[in-house]
Design an enzyme around this catalytic site. Structure first.
Site, mmCIF file in Angstrom:
data_model
loop_
_atom_site.group_PDB
_atom_site.id
_atom_site.type_symbol
_atom_site.label_atom_id
_atom_site.label_comp_id
_atom_site.label_asym_id
_atom_site.label_seq_id
_atom_site.Cartn_x
_atom_site.Cartn_y
_atom_site.Cartn_z
ATOM 1 N N ASP A 139 11.828 16.019 17.036
ATOM 2 C CA ASP A 139 12.801 17.095 17.213
ATOM 3 C C ASP A 139 12.402 18.341 16.416
ATOM 4 O O ASP A 139 12.014 18.238 15.253
ATOM 5 C CB ASP A 139 14.175 16.651 16.722
ATOM 6 N N HIS A 188 14.530 21.378 17.116
ATOM 7 C CA HIS A 188 15.899 21.906 17.024
ATOM 8 C C HIS A 188 15.978 23.369 16.599
ATOM 9 O O HIS A 188 16.686 23.734 15.669
ATOM 10 C CB HIS A 188 16.721 21.046 16.059
ATOM 11 N N ASP A 211 14.472 17.603 22.286
ATOM 12 C CA ASP A 211 15.341 18.329 21.358
ATOM 13 C C ASP A 211 14.615 19.526 20.745
ATOM 14 O O ASP A 211 14.509 19.680 19.528
ATOM 15 C CB ASP A 211 15.879 17.402 20.269
ATOM 16 N N ASP A 248 18.981 23.923 20.198
ATOM 17 C CA ASP A 248 20.293 23.623 19.586
ATOM 18 C C ASP A 248 20.164 23.472 18.072
ATOM 19 O O ASP A 248 19.110 23.191 17.537
ATOM 20 C CB ASP A 248 20.926 22.362 20.170
ATOM 21 N N ARG A 249 21.324 23.668 17.416
ATOM 22 C CA ARG A 249 21.428 23.588 15.958
ATOM 23 C C ARG A 249 20.759 24.781 15.278
ATOM 24 O O ARG A 249 21.414 25.645 14.740
ATOM 25 C CB ARG A 249 20.855 22.266 15.423
ATOM 26 N N ASN A 252 18.063 14.506 24.466
ATOM 27 C CA ASN A 252 19.476 14.549 24.847
ATOM 28 C C ASN A 252 20.063 15.953 24.704
ATOM 29 O O ASN A 252 21.084 16.265 25.317
ATOM 30 C CB ASN A 252 20.291 13.567 24.004
ATOM 31 N N HIS A 253 19.399 16.834 23.923
ATOM 32 C CA HIS A 253 19.896 18.205 23.782
ATOM 33 C C HIS A 253 19.369 19.144 24.869
ATOM 34 O O HIS A 253 19.762 20.312 24.886
ATOM 35 C CB HIS A 253 19.555 18.756 22.401
ATOM 36 N N HIS A 301 12.196 10.053 23.814
ATOM 37 C CA HIS A 301 13.032 10.721 22.822
ATOM 38 C C HIS A 301 13.981 9.760 22.126
ATOM 39 O O HIS A 301 14.064 9.728 20.903
ATOM 40 C CB HIS A 301 13.842 11.848 23.459
ATOM 41 N N ARG A 325 26.534 6.601 17.981
ATOM 42 C CA ARG A 325 26.788 7.956 18.497
ATOM 43 C C ARG A 325 27.905 7.967 19.534
ATOM 44 O O ARG A 325 28.401 9.026 19.897
ATOM 45 C CB ARG A 325 25.520 8.526 19.145
ATOM 46 N N HIS A 329 14.806 11.661 17.745
ATOM 47 C CA HIS A 329 16.254 11.553 17.928
ATOM 48 C C HIS A 329 17.058 11.357 16.642
ATOM 49 O O HIS A 329 18.262 11.569 16.637
ATOM 50 C CB HIS A 329 16.514 10.398 18.900
#
Length: 529
Positions: free
Chosen positions: A273, A275, A302, A305-306, A334-335, A383, A431, A458
């Site tokens: 990731d 991010h 990923d 995001d963030r 997943n993002h 991922h 999660r 992840h």
């Protein structure tokens, strides 16, 4: 009685140690210590409430909801438990309800349009149409000239030939209506006179940023673009469209499971990731070299995001893919989905830095990303993780129809969301999506598919990586000091052929401009940063 008092005292000691770990941002350690305290005293609401907060820091929302609910069950009047539930749990459920409502509306809209009439947003974009937008000089100048001419004609006719003034005025009005239809058609993309949307793609003479000459994206362009991004300069939308659209065409031609061949004596790097942490991405390239045919990378989902430099990250990765398809491989996380991007910042960032059209375009391109890769028929890279059933073969993954938003269950969902667990067998996901799987599940999957190793991402890890399941599974995470608060290292893995023995490299976070993580995110989630 003495034993009971001793257990309570030891539980309090463990809680104090857990609190210290939490303050030190060692959230996994804090969770473990709170769990030990709960084993000694399972009727203390404080332990569950504190553990719930630690779970939120690791994005383990399913476990956080369970702990908050248990704390309220034990002591409904405990303020921290109620705060946790009301401030965190209830809004999360509301967000999920809203997402379901949005999905329902989108579905109803989709089925209302016949398949033959549905079009990709990419079909309405022609980045080669420079200077053809309604606000460009071409349209506005012609419109002004025609409108001015028509006005003069009407005035002259009224003064010289009053008798025919009404007729001529009507003709002029008709001309102006036709001109207006032309202008509106070019603006909306749905008019009589245009077949595709004409966007504002004219590159202004004063633009000093990176430029693509023709259709070929070169290394010089990518370097210039990265340098501009480093100095917080924007890429012109015309070139951003070109990068994303060219990447779209490359990705759509790939299978859902991509086989990668690494020749003997060559190496291959897998990153986890990122991010939206663009400056840490640049540091990876400083440490390990830029992507090229001789120095290929796989970024394992990923990307966005963030972090608040997600646009810079995704355009850089896509540009390298356009420059040399074999220099970089990209896997879906997943993002890379509408629902996550709407909440965690990417959608807001794209809307702020680019446009609404790019929001739609990125959502579509993310659906084209492959779901997994296999290195030399030995290393499975995904991922999230593995599956709720045994017997899944690589051919089953390759057969997944991935061109959609991630479903809430099934193979595609589990590839993007699942996590390993220390216990054997399978368990519920911490999660709330996907599942947790043990070493025995990993072993059977590898045996069934004649593989040696699973590499996944992840999850944030203190050292940037973690080796689990008897050495058969490695988690790699490449966003150091995640969200400017986790204090973790980042890592990447270099594989050398033919042995493909993993060589793990760790690194620390580097400084970045003073733009906070989640700057473009849902207001509620910013409370937890």
């Amino acid at each position: 009685m003495e034993t009971e008092n001793s257990s309570v005292s030891r539980a309090e000691e463990l809680k104090a140690l857990a609190n210290e770990a939490f303050r030190a941002k060692k959230y996994s350690q804090a969770i473990d210590l709170y769990s030990q305290a709960i084993e000694l005293n399972s009727q203390n609401a404080v332990y569950y409430a504190n553990r719930a907060f630690a779970h939120t820091k690791l994005e383990e929302y399913g476990s956080a909801i369970q702990d908050a609910s248990k704390a309220i069950e034990i002591d409904p009047r405990y303020p921290k438990a109620c705060f946790t539930y009301q401030i965190f749990v209830t809004p999360v459920h509301k967000v999920k309800e809203c997402e379901k409502a949005v999905k329902k509306l989108k579905f109803e809209e989709a089925i209302a349009v016949p398949e033959s009439e549905r079009h990709s947003v990419a079909d309405s974009i022609d980045y080669r149409s420079i200077g053809m937008s309604p606000s460009s000089s071409f349209v506005s100048t012609q419109a002004a000239i025609l409108a001015a001419t028509a006005t003069v004609v009407v005035a002259v006719v009224v003064m010289v030939w009053p008798a025919v003034a009404t007729t001529v005025a009507g003709m002029v009005v008709a001309v102006l209506m036709i001109l207006g239809a032309y202008w509106w058609g070019s603006c909306s993309g749905s008019g009589v006179f245009t077949k595709s949307r004409k966007l504002e793609l004219e590159v202004e003479p004063q633009y000093s940023g990176a430029r693509i000459e023709g259709d070929v994206i070169t290394l010089d362009f990518v370097k210039k673009m990265m340098d501009d991004f480093k100095n917080q300069k924007c890429l012109h939308k015309r070139y951003a469209f070109q990068i994303v659209l060219q990447t779209r065409e490359m990705l759509r031609a790939l299978p859902s499971l991509v086989d990668i061949d690494i020749p003997d004596g060559k190496h291959f790097t897998v990153c986890g990731d990122v991010h939206g942490q663009f400056y840490d991405l640049l540091n990876i390239f400083e440490l390990n070299g830029l992507p090229s045919e001789e120095n290929p990378y796989l970024f394992n989902g990923d990307f966005v995001d963030r972090g608040s430099f997600s646009v810079e990250v995704i355009l850089t990765l896509f540009a390298f893919k356009c420059m040399c398809p074999s220099a970089i491989y990209l896997s879906r996380g997943n993002h890379e989905s509408k629902s996550m991007n709407k909440i965690y910042g990417f959608e807001g960032e794209v809307r702020s830095k680019l446009s609404e059209t790019f929001v739609e375009l990125f959502a579509e391109v993310f659906c084209f990303l492959p779901l997994a890769h296999v290195l030399n028929q030995k290393v499975f890279v995904v991922h999230g993780g593995l599956f709720s059933v045994d017997g899944v073969k690589l051919s089953d993954i390759k057969a997944i129809d991935r061109f959609c938003e991630p479903p809430e269950e099934g193979l595609m969902c589990e590839l993007l969301w699942s996590d390993p667990q220390p216990l054997p067998g399978r368990g519920p996901s911490k999660r709330g999506v996907g599942l947790s799987f043990g070493a025995d599940v990993t072993k059977r999957f590898l045996q069934d598919n004649s593989l040696d190793l699973v590499v996944r991402s992840h999850e944030v890890k203190d050292e940037g990586y973690e080796i689990e399941h008897d050495g058969k599974l490695i988690t790699v995470f490449s966003a150091p000091n995640y969200c400017d608060q986790m204090g973790n290292k980042g890592a990447f893995i270099r594989f050398e052929a033919p042995t493909l023995k993993p060589n793990i490299v760790t690194f620390a976070a580097v400084p970045h401009p003073d733009v906070k993580p989640m700057a473009y995110a849902n207001n509620f989630l910013r409370m937890f940063q």
